[in-house]
Enzyme design. Structure first.
Site: not given
Length: 151
Positions: A39, A47, A81
């Site tokens: 990330r 998004e 992540r």
């Protein structure tokens, strides 16, 4: 270009969205299936379902997909992540996404203070999502609205 004390090199094998990639470290070996879900630190891209989400994904793909990059890991999030800065040659990928107008400077855990100035410059130049006549919806507001409609 930032100087990193701890980092690694590898190849981006998949771009998931405008701020998330799958990264295969060089030391993983050719036959290895090991990879990291990265990330990008200090930014938040629209998004996929949001306006500019697909364009942000394409922009990041154009910069890093199947490219050898360096990463500097800064944390691991609650989803497992790796949070990192990406460097492709002389390009600070995280900052470039903001400069092109495909991501916001995330202020919640911000480590790089120059991103807000880069965002303001992109907004004034009407690059990317800032070129829209309407005020763009930050992804954190969009996600909150989506979670409220699920209930």
């Amino acid at each position: 270009m930032p100087v990193w004390a701890e980092g690694m090199r590898g190849v981006v094998i998949v771009v998931i969205d405008g701020d998330t990639v799958l990264f295969k470290p060089d030391d993983a070996g050719a036959r290895s299936r090991s990879f990291l879900k990265i990330r990008l630190a200090d930014i938040d891209a629209p998004e996929k379902e949001q306006a500019y989400g697909t364009l942000a994904t394409r922009a990041l793909s154009g910069m890093v997909l199947k490219q050898s990059i360096a990463i500097n890991t800064v944390a691991t999030d609650t989803y497992g992540r790796t949070i990192a800065y990406l460097q492709h040659g002389a390009v600070d990928v995280n900052a470039e996404m903001v400069r092109l107008g495909y991501a916001w400077a995330a202020t919640r855990y911000q480590r790089k203070t120059d991103l807000l100035a880069i965002q303001e410059e992109a907004r004034r130049a009407r690059r990317g999502l800032w070129g829209d006549a309407q005020q763009p919806t930050p992804p954190w507001d969009w996600r909150r609205a989506q979670s409220m409609t699920v209930h």
